[in-house]
Design an enzyme around this catalytic site. Structure first.
Site, short mmCIF file in Angstrom:
data_model
loop_
_atom_site.label_atom_id
_atom_site.label_comp_id
_atom_site.label_asym_id
_atom_site.label_seq_id
_atom_site.Cartn_x
_atom_site.Cartn_y
_atom_site.Cartn_z
N ASN A 156 0.81 -1.23 0.00
CA ASN A 156 0.00 0.00 0.00
C ASN A 156 0.83 1.28 0.00
O ASN A 156 0.47 2.26 -0.64
CB ASN A 156 -1.00 -0.01 1.16
CG ASN A 156 -0.31 -0.05 2.50
OD1 ASN A 156 0.72 -0.69 2.66
ND2 ASN A 156 -0.86 0.64 3.46
N GLU A 254 3.55 -5.23 12.40
CA GLU A 254 2.59 -4.13 12.21
C GLU A 254 1.49 -4.65 11.31
O GLU A 254 1.72 -4.90 10.12
CB GLU A 254 3.29 -2.92 11.56
CG GLU A 254 4.42 -2.34 12.38
CD GLU A 254 3.97 -1.76 13.71
OE1 GLU A 254 2.78 -1.40 13.83
OE2 GLU A 254 4.79 -1.70 14.63
N CYS A 288 -3.18 1.66 6.37
CA CYS A 288 -3.58 0.99 7.61
C CYS A 288 -4.15 1.98 8.62
O CYS A 288 -4.86 1.59 9.53
CB CYS A 288 -2.39 0.25 8.21
SG CYS A 288 -0.95 1.31 8.40
N GLU A 467 7.33 0.66 16.09
CA GLU A 467 8.37 1.20 15.22
C GLU A 467 8.57 2.67 15.57
O GLU A 467 7.87 3.21 16.41
CB GLU A 467 7.94 1.04 13.76
CG GLU A 467 7.78 -0.43 13.36
CD GLU A 467 7.48 -0.60 11.87
OE1 GLU A 467 6.58 0.08 11.36
OE2 GLU A 467 8.16 -1.42 11.23
P1 NDP Z 1 0.19 -9.37 3.25
O1 NDP Z 1 0.19 -9.83 4.67
O2 NDP Z 1 -0.50 -10.17 2.25
O3 NDP Z 1 1.68 -9.20 2.72
C1 NDP Z 1 2.66 -8.41 3.36
C2 NDP Z 1 4.04 -8.90 2.94
O4 NDP Z 1 4.25 -10.20 3.45
C3 NDP Z 1 4.20 -9.01 1.43
O5 NDP Z 1 5.52 -8.69 1.08
C4 NDP Z 1 3.90 -10.47 1.20
O6 NDP Z 1 4.41 -10.94 0.00
C5 NDP Z 1 4.58 -11.10 2.40
N1 NDP Z 1 4.11 -12.43 2.75
C6 NDP Z 1 2.97 -13.05 2.38
N2 NDP Z 1 2.92 -14.31 2.92
C7 NDP Z 1 4.06 -14.46 3.65
C8 NDP Z 1 4.58 -15.51 4.45
N3 NDP Z 1 3.94 -16.66 4.64
N4 NDP Z 1 5.77 -15.31 5.07
C9 NDP Z 1 6.42 -14.14 4.94
N5 NDP Z 1 5.99 -13.12 4.17
C10 NDP Z 1 4.81 -13.26 3.55
O7 NDP Z 1 -0.35 -7.88 3.30
P2 NDP Z 1 -0.67 -6.94 2.06
O8 NDP Z 1 0.55 -6.79 1.22
O9 NDP Z 1 -1.93 -7.41 1.45
O10 NDP Z 1 -0.88 -5.54 2.80
C11 NDP Z 1 -2.09 -5.13 3.31
C12 NDP Z 1 -2.13 -5.36 4.82
O11 NDP Z 1 -1.07 -4.66 5.45
C13 NDP Z 1 -3.40 -4.82 5.45
O12 NDP Z 1 -3.91 -5.75 6.36
C14 NDP Z 1 -2.92 -3.59 6.19
O13 NDP Z 1 -3.70 -3.24 7.29
C15 NDP Z 1 -1.55 -3.99 6.60
N6 NDP Z 1 -0.74 -2.81 6.89
C16 NDP Z 1 -0.42 -2.53 8.19
C17 NDP Z 1 0.30 -1.40 8.51
C18 NDP Z 1 0.70 -1.10 9.92
O14 NDP Z 1 1.59 -0.26 10.11
N7 NDP Z 1 0.10 -1.71 10.92
C19 NDP Z 1 0.70 -0.44 7.46
C20 NDP Z 1 0.30 -0.84 6.13
C21 NDP Z 1 -0.40 -1.99 5.87
P3 NDP Z 1 3.45 -10.99 -1.31
O15 NDP Z 1 3.01 -9.62 -1.57
O16 NDP Z 1 4.34 -11.54 -2.32
O17 NDP Z 1 2.32 -11.91 -0.93
#
Ligand code: NDP
Length: 488
Positions: A156, A254, A288, A467
């Site tokens: 995002n 996070e 988020c 963080e």
């Molecule tokens: P995901 O959890 O799908 O993915 C996040 C990252 O983790 C990506 O790089 C993804 O790779 C990777 N990933 C996926 N599966 C695994 C695994 N089994 N082991 C290790 N890494 C893995 O989240 P999104 O990318 O869909 O992001 C949206 C989410 O992020 C929302 O829930 C949002 O709320 C949260 N978010 C939280 C924030 C915070 O500060 N609390 C800030 C911004 C977003 P790939 O893309 O290749 O699947």
């Protein structure tokens, strides 16, 4: 000029070199505004991660022991170079993610540079504790870098969140193996070139592209990676915790959110309306920190609702490259379907769509892009699925409340606890609510105003750890207590 800005086949960055995946495979990267594949990223696997870890381990000793001012100079150089190439980065981020170019130019990329500058200077001021113990001597805490650490970030705010992890990890003296989201890998690829231009020693920063289930999982599982900083979905966070906990890795998670915007009758009305439009729909609601549940005190509910809907209807959903665009494209076809399914769910739960609710079909270049009109839903109870689950798109609900206690109960009713914003001129109420809201961040009469020194993160299912500022530098270091015994 960045030499690789127009490459259509991105590379991993391992040991200072741009490399294809060991397998030679690529995965497609889409431009959400046109709905087409426009580039390819390396489809890496555990072999590439192993290569990156070997490089990082070899680089660690020299990097960890570099004089602080020299380490700082590298990070500040990275910040300068990102700023120098701001326009190329902003365009890349907009094309990759679908966000308005104006937003990438004014928020995402400046913040990525700021992350490097902030931690590049913070490391010069970081200090540790000392405890004088009567009759015993003096304890002091050494804070040493951990070694090789893993940084995994979502789609995002691609470069913004990627660098929010990498910068403190490097500042603390660690070497990094990092993975951007496979959905938005482009600015992470460009960051490789920035690291080369800054002459960052080979192996200090390694960037491995690929699917989360392959590369992300391999990073989490690798025994030589001692800490994981992850931002992403709550389900993925739980999966990571399951893998990492038995290996006793340090974890910073996070995760998701379902944030309330609480509007009291005594608010600065115009400011509350305008800011709630921003907090609901900036970056297509894909932040988020966006507020997705708008709670309004009953006495001003109709007035607020009318003013809010009028401004939401005026938002311009259009080609992200247009300067007047407010909302760009949804990041992927799959995510668009997920958001649309929640709108459908809201209808079956009895919600009324006040505006939006439909996929938008633009013309010309964007005719196959993934666009959604900003959607406002009313008439739902606070405990229905639409009001409890994270949607992460341009969809908000609006509902009235009667008392402060009811607002609090509604706000705290979800499994999440990332960020809340409240609108009131009553100082007493502001402090009380801020204290009682079960969230890691509370904004009063504002939204998303950030000071990078403050602790950032959520409670409950929104995450573990914080963080920002010293919190990040503490996470990325291992404390060791030393007692020097002496008697006066
Ligand atoms: P995901 O959890 O799908 O993915 C996040 C990252 O983790 C990506 O790089 C993804 O790779 C990777 N990933 C996926 N599966 C695994 C695994 N089994 N082991 C290790 N890494 C893995 O989240 P999104 O990318 O869909 O992001 C949206 C989410 O992020 C929302 O829930 C949002 O709320 C949260 N978010 C939280 C924030 C915070 O500060 N609390 C800030 C911004 C977003 P790939 O893309 O290749 O699947």
């Amino acid at each position: 000029m960045l030499l690789h800005a127009s490459d259509t086949h991105f590379s991993n960055f391992i040991n200072g070199k741009l490399l294809p995946a060991a397998s030679g495979d690529y995965l497609p990267v889409y431009n959400p505004a046109i709905g087409e594949v426009y580039a390819y990223a390396p489809a890496s696997d555990s072999n590439d991660v192993a290569h990156a870890v070997t490089a990082a381990k070899a680089a660690f000793g020299a990097w960890a022991n570099l004089p602080l001012d020299r380490r700082a100079a590298y990070l500040i150089k990275m910040a300068d170079l990102i700023e120098e190439h701001l326009e190329q980065f902003a365009l890349a981020e907009s094309e990759d993610n679908g966000k308005p170019l104006s937003l990438a130019r004014s928020v995402d990329i400046p913040r990525a540079a700021a992350n490097f500058r902030f931690f590049g200077t913070a490391l010069l001021h970081f200090s540790s504790e000392a405890h004088y113990t009567e009759g015993m001597g003096i304890n002091y805490t050494l804070r040493r870098p951990i070694g090789v650490v893993g940084c995994i970030s979502p789609w995002n705010l691609p470069l913004y969140l990627f660098t929010w992890k990498i910068a403190p990890a490097l500042a603390a003296g660690n070497c990094v193996v990092a993975k951007p989201s496979e959905i938005t890998p482009r600015t992470a690829f460009l960051l490789s070139e920035i690291a080369q231009k800054a002459q960052l020693p080979p192996g200090v920063l390694n960037i491995v592209h690929g699917y989360g289930t392959k590369v992300g999982q391999a990073i989490v599982e690798h025994p030589q990676i001692k800490a994981i900083s992850f931002t992403g979905g709550t389900r993925t966070g739980a999966e990571i915790a399951r893998t990492a906990a038995p290996m006793f890795k340090k974890l910073s998670l996070e995760l998701g959110g379902k944030n309330p915007s609480i509007i009291f009758a005594d608010c600065d009305f115009d400011k509350a309306v305008a800011t709630t439009v921003r907090s609901s729909f900036t970056n297509q609601g894909e932040i988020c920190l966006c507020g997705s549940r708008i709670l309004v005190e009953k006495s001003i509910y109709q007035k607020f609702k009318n003013a809010f809907i009028e401004q939401v209807k005026a938002l311009n959903v259009a080609d992200p490259l247009n300067e007047t665009t407010n909302l760009g494209a949804i990041v992927s076809a799959e995510h668009l379907q997920k958001v649309l399914s929640y709108i459908q769910l809201a209808k079956t739960e009895g919600g009324t769509i006040l505006c939006g609710g439909e996929q938008l079909h633009l013309t010309d270049r964007c005719k196959n892009g993934w666009f959604l009109s900003p959607t406002v839903i009313e008439g739902l109870p606070h405990d229905c699925r639409t009001n409890q689950e994270e949607i992460f798109g341009p969809v908000v609900t609006i509902m009235p409340f009667d008392t402060d206690q009811q607002a609090l109960d509604y706000a705290n009713s979800t499994e999440y606890g990332l960020a809340a914003n409240i609108w009131t001129q009553n100082l007493d109420r502001a402090h009380k609510m801020a204290n009682l809201l079960a969230f890691g961040i509370v904004w009063v009469n504002c939204w998303m105003m950030r000071d990078l020194r403050t602790p950032f993160g959520g409670v409950k299912s929104s995450g573990v750890g914080r963080e920002g500022g010293w919190e990040a530098l503490r996470f990325f270091t291992e404390p060791k207590n030393v007692l020097i015994s002496y008697k006066i």
